[in-house]
Design a protein around this motif. Structure first.
Motif, mmCIF file in Angstrom:
data_model
loop_
_atom_site.group_PDB
_atom_site.id
_atom_site.type_symbol
_atom_site.label_atom_id
_atom_site.label_comp_id
_atom_site.label_asym_id
_atom_site.label_seq_id
_atom_site.Cartn_x
_atom_site.Cartn_y
_atom_site.Cartn_z
ATOM 1 N N ALA A 461 15.389 -3.550 -11.401
ATOM 2 C CA ALA A 461 16.353 -3.976 -12.414
ATOM 3 C C ALA A 461 17.763 -3.648 -11.939
ATOM 4 C CB ALA A 461 16.070 -3.295 -13.742
ATOM 5 N N GLY A 462 18.685 -4.511 -12.259
ATOM 6 C CA GLY A 462 20.077 -4.288 -11.855
ATOM 7 C C GLY A 462 20.910 -5.520 -12.150
ATOM 8 N N LEU A 463 21.985 -5.675 -11.413
ATOM 9 C CA LEU A 463 22.853 -6.827 -11.620
ATOM 10 C C LEU A 463 22.163 -8.109 -11.179
ATOM 11 C CD1 LEU A 463 26.250 -5.354 -10.345
ATOM 12 C CD2 LEU A 463 25.596 -5.821 -12.719
ATOM 13 N N ASP A 464 22.658 -9.202 -11.726
ATOM 14 C CA ASP A 464 22.046 -10.494 -11.461
ATOM 15 C C ASP A 464 22.516 -11.055 -10.124
ATOM 16 O OD1 ASP A 464 20.876 -12.942 -11.507
ATOM 17 O OD2 ASP A 464 22.184 -13.790 -13.050
ATOM 18 N N PHE A 465 21.795 -10.708 -9.084
ATOM 19 C CA PHE A 465 22.007 -11.299 -7.766
ATOM 20 C C PHE A 465 20.638 -11.803 -7.300
ATOM 21 C CE2 PHE A 465 25.847 -8.921 -7.987
ATOM 22 C CZ PHE A 465 26.728 -9.453 -7.053
ATOM 23 N N PRO A 466 20.408 -13.099 -7.302
ATOM 24 C CA PRO A 466 19.064 -13.576 -6.954
ATOM 25 C C PRO A 466 18.697 -13.234 -5.521
ATOM 26 C CG PRO A 466 20.638 -15.395 -6.991
ATOM 27 C CD PRO A 466 21.357 -14.200 -7.529
ATOM 28 N N MET A 467 17.477 -12.806 -5.342
ATOM 29 C CA MET A 467 16.999 -12.512 -3.984
ATOM 30 C C MET A 467 15.491 -12.359 -4.001
ATOM 31 S SD MET A 467 18.716 -8.725 -3.694
ATOM 32 C CE MET A 467 18.783 -7.653 -5.129
ATOM 33 N N GLN A 468 14.934 -12.564 -2.866
ATOM 34 C CA GLN A 468 13.503 -12.354 -2.653
ATOM 35 C C GLN A 468 13.390 -11.173 -1.699
ATOM 36 O OE1 GLN A 468 11.028 -14.479 -4.078
ATOM 37 N NE2 GLN A 468 12.777 -15.273 -5.239
ATOM 38 N N LEU A 469 13.043 -10.029 -2.245
ATOM 39 C CA LEU A 469 13.071 -8.810 -1.437
ATOM 40 C C LEU A 469 11.704 -8.555 -0.797
ATOM 41 C CD1 LEU A 469 15.091 -6.420 -3.771
ATOM 42 C CD2 LEU A 469 15.868 -7.436 -1.617
ATOM 43 N N PRO A 470 11.624 -8.665 0.508
ATOM 44 C CA PRO A 470 10.359 -8.312 1.160
ATOM 45 C C PRO A 470 10.121 -6.812 1.019
ATOM 46 C CG PRO A 470 11.853 -9.454 2.658
ATOM 47 C CD PRO A 470 12.650 -9.042 1.472
ATOM 48 N N PHE A 471 8.864 -6.451 0.920
ATOM 49 C CA PHE A 471 8.568 -5.015 0.945
ATOM 50 C C PHE A 471 7.304 -4.771 1.748
ATOM 51 C CE2 PHE A 471 6.351 -6.415 -2.906
ATOM 52 C CZ PHE A 471 5.121 -5.775 -2.807
ATOM 53 N N LYS A 472 7.206 -3.557 2.220
ATOM 54 C CA LYS A 472 6.047 -3.151 3.005
ATOM 55 C C LYS A 472 5.393 -1.951 2.340
ATOM 56 C CE LYS A 472 7.819 -4.559 7.547
ATOM 57 N NZ LYS A 472 8.193 -4.087 8.902
ATOM 58 N N VAL A 473 4.081 -2.003 2.247
ATOM 59 C CA VAL A 473 3.337 -0.838 1.794
ATOM 60 C C VAL A 473 2.679 -0.234 3.030
ATOM 61 C CG1 VAL A 473 1.524 0.038 0.304
ATOM 62 C CG2 VAL A 473 2.898 -1.934 -0.429
ATOM 63 N N LEU A 474 3.065 0.973 3.340
ATOM 64 C CA LEU A 474 2.506 1.651 4.503
ATOM 65 C C LEU A 474 1.352 2.525 4.051
ATOM 66 C CD1 LEU A 474 5.829 2.834 6.256
ATOM 67 C CD2 LEU A 474 4.749 0.573 6.279
ATOM 68 N N MET A 475 0.196 2.290 4.634
ATOM 69 C CA MET A 475 -0.962 3.123 4.336
ATOM 70 C C MET A 475 -1.059 4.228 5.396
ATOM 71 S SD MET A 475 -1.758 1.379 1.706
ATOM 72 C CE MET A 475 -3.280 2.192 1.187
ATOM 73 N N THR A 484 6.388 -9.762 -1.263
ATOM 74 C CA THR A 484 7.774 -10.015 -1.654
ATOM 75 C C THR A 484 7.970 -9.707 -3.126
ATOM 76 O OG1 THR A 484 8.010 -11.744 0.011
ATOM 77 C CG2 THR A 484 9.582 -11.771 -1.800
ATOM 78 N N LEU A 485 9.077 -9.066 -3.405
ATOM 79 C CA LEU A 485 9.454 -8.773 -4.784
ATOM 80 C C LEU A 485 10.505 -9.796 -5.211
ATOM 81 C CD1 LEU A 485 9.706 -6.995 -7.345
ATOM 82 C CD2 LEU A 485 11.268 -5.534 -6.080
ATOM 83 N N PRO A 486 10.115 -10.733 -6.075
ATOM 84 C CA PRO A 486 11.115 -11.700 -6.537
ATOM 85 C C PRO A 486 12.077 -11.043 -7.518
ATOM 86 C CG PRO A 486 9.028 -12.083 -7.644
ATOM 87 C CD PRO A 486 8.795 -10.957 -6.682
ATOM 88 N N TYR A 487 13.334 -11.314 -7.353
ATOM 89 C CA TYR A 487 14.352 -10.671 -8.194
ATOM 90 C C TYR A 487 15.310 -11.754 -8.663
ATOM 91 C CZ TYR A 487 18.033 -7.334 -9.502
ATOM 92 O OH TYR A 487 18.975 -6.610 -10.181
ATOM 93 N N ASP A 488 15.359 -11.940 -9.965
ATOM 94 C CA ASP A 488 16.198 -13.001 -10.507
ATOM 95 C C ASP A 488 16.680 -12.579 -11.887
ATOM 96 O OD1 ASP A 488 17.514 -15.366 -10.541
ATOM 97 O OD2 ASP A 488 15.744 -16.642 -10.674
ATOM 98 N N PHE A 489 17.840 -13.023 -12.242
ATOM 99 C CA PHE A 489 18.444 -12.673 -13.525
ATOM 100 C C PHE A 489 18.440 -11.161 -13.766
ATOM 101 C CE2 PHE A 489 16.858 -17.040 -14.112
ATOM 102 C CZ PHE A 489 18.062 -17.673 -14.359
ATOM 103 N N GLY A 490 18.562 -10.419 -12.714
ATOM 104 C CA GLY A 490 18.712 -8.978 -12.846
ATOM 105 C C GLY A 490 17.432 -8.181 -12.956
ATOM 106 N N SER A 491 16.301 -8.806 -12.709
ATOM 107 C CA SER A 491 15.067 -8.030 -12.752
ATOM 108 C C SER A 491 13.987 -8.708 -11.917
ATOM 109 C CB SER A 491 14.575 -7.841 -14.188
ATOM 110 O OG SER A 491 14.183 -9.083 -14.727
ATOM 111 N N GLY A 492 12.972 -7.951 -11.657
ATOM 112 C CA GLY A 492 11.851 -8.491 -10.909
ATOM 113 C C GLY A 492 10.677 -7.536 -10.966
ATOM 114 N N GLU A 493 9.493 -8.077 -10.769
ATOM 115 C CA GLU A 493 8.304 -7.216 -10.786
ATOM 116 C C GLU A 493 7.219 -7.867 -9.949
ATOM 117 O OE1 GLU A 493 6.943 -5.052 -14.402
ATOM 118 O OE2 GLU A 493 5.154 -6.299 -14.177
ATOM 119 N N VAL A 494 6.465 -7.032 -9.281
ATOM 120 C CA VAL A 494 5.330 -7.521 -8.522
ATOM 121 C C VAL A 494 4.184 -6.515 -8.683
ATOM 122 C CG1 VAL A 494 6.055 -6.393 -6.364
ATOM 123 C CG2 VAL A 494 4.590 -8.419 -6.266
ATOM 124 N N VAL A 495 2.982 -7.045 -8.748
ATOM 125 C CA VAL A 495 1.786 -6.207 -8.848
ATOM 126 C C VAL A 495 0.921 -6.500 -7.628
ATOM 127 C CG1 VAL A 495 -0.255 -5.641 -10.203
ATOM 128 C CG2 VAL A 495 1.872 -6.305 -11.365
#
Lengths: 582, 189
Positions: A461-475, A484-495
């Protein structure tokens, strides 16, 4: 702070009016053999009248004007500041073609704001660039809203042992038998910016890929560095060609130049000038940025934007983006990520003040525009790449290159990306390129262990800057799970379902966006919802990173790990994690 | 698993027998009851990892104050270690955990250590102070931490090593096996 920039910046500021005449062709002879401190240039310019014309407007000469004739008739010249007018014997009607003959001879003088020089003449080294402020070494049309492209040739006569390069053109050399040779560079493509280097220059060539010559004056240290640069360029040029189109040059020439030059690097067509000071230890960090100038062959030469507010984006943002993309292809994504981080961080924290800012789509020429256009802008292109996919982005960029000089613009670019990828980048352009600033994003992880692994929910959550944030889960077994964590209108969520509890979650480790990440739990830099030894390790791996005080210096600084805000990742940050875990 | 069941059965059997036998049965009965109700405190460790691993041992010399120790072995070059020791809070609780300087001296600025004490979850971390500080080779078993425990109730419960990660200076992971064990507590809580 020395700036690595291009020559194109000042050109746009000086163009004016519409053209009454059209330069068709210009053949130049340059005598560097007769007098070691002077230059004699003869120019034969084929001109077509666009309208009925009774005088020519020409850039002020950098070399004393000896004679100027229209079809053999001497012309009267009137000085008018940075340009001069040459009155024709009579009105020449539209559609008429004729030849303007000009002779310049003497000491060159190419002034530049701040007392810098853009030309040098000595017995061992001569370089002449296009005019910035006043003083052109060749005949340049001073009329028109754009610069007057034309074909032509440059024939340089100099001592036989000397070397020369001009605008990516493979020369034809003729030994005159009198201790001099004439190097002829013929250009049949339409250009308006002419430049060459000549002198007692040693040469190295690229080992592989595109043909690159590196001319230099210096010792083996300089030679080795130049060899590294041309080898890199030899690999990068085919990459740019494959992505966006083949360049209109036969070769690319790198050359050292000396004196009080305004830029560390300057790209003119296929000729790239590199200030000699970058070969010294103090400025050696600039070596890694030299391919920025190579990329200007595509972004600045093959295409550019007519709009002053978009010019910087399609020249400097794109050149910087291209360089780091090629680094990633050749040397691995980690190297590319380094450049993205360095650029993003310099924009975020290197500006004179947090309130000092300007949109990426701003005219160049100000200090703050350097931060926004070069550093934020190049990272935003990577943000666009994440949003539209590399293929979609490249389709848009190819369309811009195909549009040619003055043909690039944001609207067409967005349309081309949309057509190729189905992704409308308009919100990205509006917020990232037309707006100011960057988002601070609070990341809240929730990781629930289950019988067959774990489920991670990552919210942002934060300011509204659209972006698709890649993320890595290290085991902990070394496995890496990417999403990828989609982020739009100031928020995003991925499960995401995981085979086990994660060792660490890295959000946008490649710095695909200009953003600041803030874990919802202080100290939880591993984004697993708790502060423990995993966070201690993450901070320790970044230990020593520091916010640089100079542009283009990689301080390996990542603000996520600077928990105490000291701008250095050090013991204080380790202690902060330890305290947070207690 | 077999070891887990034995003392439990003994305990249940003892209770049953003590209620069913007459009180005048004499010394034999008393002796029988004593033999069955005395639960021997102990720690039955899982088999130690054969390769890189972290394992736990528990010293039950003082049955009221067992002491857990965490060991690392055969890891090769180590930049950082992070792990949790989890306990069954209904039987034992941790307090005053102490991490050992297994990756170098803290005071000399070689390494940094973290202890996150919790009654049933102790987080431990040890790391070199930056990649430039290099790694520490761990081959023979090295004591990582000592965790004094408090007995909450009689019985057997698992002591587990969880969320272990061992990393090298380039950030890569070393795959690790872990071994916990079954802690049987005795005495009066």
């Amino acid at each position: 702070m020395r700036r690595l920039a291009t020559f194109l910046i000042v050109f746009l500021m000086t163009a004016h009016a519409h053209a009454d005449v059209d330069f068709l062709d210009q053949d130049l002879t340059v005598d560097l053999a007769t007098d070691p401190s002077e230059v004699t240039v003869t120019a034969s310019v084929r001109i077509s009248m666009v309208t009925d014309t009774d005088s020519l407007s020409l850039w002020q000469a950098a070399i004393p004007l000896v004679s100027i004739e229209w079809e053999g008739t001497p012309l009267t010249v009137t000085e008018r500041g940075w340009w001069y007018s040459a009155d024709l014997p009579s009105t020449v009607t539209a559609g008429t073609e004729g030849t303007l003959s000009v002779v310049m001879s003497g000491v060159v003088d190419c002034p530049y704001p701040g007392g810098y020089v853009t030309c040098v003449r000595s017995a061992d080294l001569t370089f002449l660039m296009p005019p910035w402020e006043a003083g052109s070494w060749y005949v340049m049309n001073a009329e028109g809203s754009t610069f007057d492209d034309h074909t032509g040739s440059i024939a340089i006569t100099q001592p036989t042992a000397h070397n020369a390069a001009a605008m990516g053109i493979t020369p034809v050399m003729v030994d005159n038998g009198d201790g001099t040779s004439t190097w002829t560079f013929a250009f049949d493509r339409q250009v308006s910016y002419l430049a060459f280097v000549a002198g007692n220059l040693d040469e190295v060539t690229s080992s592989d890929g595109f043909s690159i010559r590196g001319l230099y004056q210096g010792d083996t240290h300089v030679r080795d560095l130049m060899q590294g640069m041309v080898d890199e360029a030899g690999l990068f040029a085919p990459i740019f060609s494959d992505l966006w189109g083949a360049p209109p040059v036969e070769e690319v020439d790198y050359t050292t130049f000396s004196g009080r030059t305004p830029f560390a690097g300057t790209s003119i067509q296929g000729l790239i000038f590199l200030a000699d000071y970058i070969f010294t230890p103090t400025y050696s960090y600039l070596i890694s940025a030299v391919s920025h100038e190579l990329a200007h062959l595509w972004w600045g030469t093959m295409t550019n934007a007519a709009s002053t507010s978009e010019f910087g984006f399609f020249a400097e943002s794109m050149a910087e983006y291209s360089m780091w993309r090629a680094h990633g292809i050749v040397s691995g994504e980690d190297v590319r990520d380094t450049g993205s981080r360095m650029n993003a961080v310099w924009y975020m924290y290197g500006r004179p003040s947090p309130t000092s800012d300007t949109p990426v789509l701003s005219p160049l020429g100000t200090e703050i525009a350097i931060f926004a256009v070069y550093h934020k802008g190049s990272t935003v292109v990577r943000t666009l790449e994440e949003a539209a996919g590399a293929e979609g982005l490249d389709a848009g960029l190819r369309a811009m290159v195909e549009a040619g000089p003055d043909g690039a613009n944001i609207v067409d670019f967005v349309d081309a990306v949309d057509a190729a990828s189905g992704v409308d980048l308009t919100p990205y352009v509006d917020i990232w390129l037309r707006g100011r600033g960057f988002p601070v994003v609070t990341v809240t992880p929730s990781i629930v262990e289950s019988t067959d692994g774990a489920t991670a929910t990552i919210s942002a959550a934060g300011l509204d800057f659209p972006m698709q944030l890649p993320f890595k889960v290290l085991m902990a077994d070394g496995t890496v799970i990417e999403d990828t964590l989609p982020y739009d209108f100031g928020s995003g969520e991925v499960v995401i379902d995981l085979p086990d509890l994660p060792a660490c979650v890295q959000i946008d480790p490649g710095w695909t966006a200009v953003r600041e990440l803030s874990p919802s739990v202080d100290g939880d830099v591993s984004f697993d919802g708790r502060v423990d030894g995993a966070d201690l390790i993450e901070v320790a791996l970044k230990y020593g990173g520091a916010m640089p005080s100079e542009r283009r210096v990689d301080g390996a600084y990542d603000p996520l790990y600077d928990l105490d805000g000291s701008l250095v990742i050090d013991d204080g940050d380790l202690s902060t994690v330890v305290a947070a875990a207690e | 698993m077999r070891w887990i069941l034995v003392p439990l059965l003994l305990l249940l059997g003892a209770c049953g027998e003590s209620r069913s036998k007459p009180t005048d049965a004499g010394e034999d009965v008393i002796a029988d009851v004593q033999e069955e109700v005395v639960v021997t405190p102990g720690f039955e460790a899982d088999p130690e990892p054969e390769g890189p691993g972290v394992y736990v041992d528990v010293d039950v010399t003082d049955p009221d104050a067992p002491v857990a120790t965490v060991w690392a072995a055969d890891m090769g070059p180590v930049f950082g270690i992070a792990l949790h020791v989890t306990l069954d809070g209904t039987h034992v609780a941790a307090h005053d955990a102490a991490i050992e300087p297994c990756l170098g001296s803290d005071s000399a600025g070689e390494a940094e250590y973290l202890v996150g004490p919790g009654a049933s979850d102790v987080s431990l971390g040890a790391v070199r102070r930056g990649p430039d500080a290099g790694e520490v080779e761990i081959t023979a078993p090295v004591l990582v931490a000592t965790i004094p425990l408090t007995v909450v109730a009689h019985g057997a419960s698992r002591v587990e090593v969880t969320s272990v990660q061992v990393r090298r200076a380039d950030g890569s992971f070393t795959a690790i096996e872990v071994a916990g064990g079954l802690l049987t507590t005795g005495g009066v809580p």
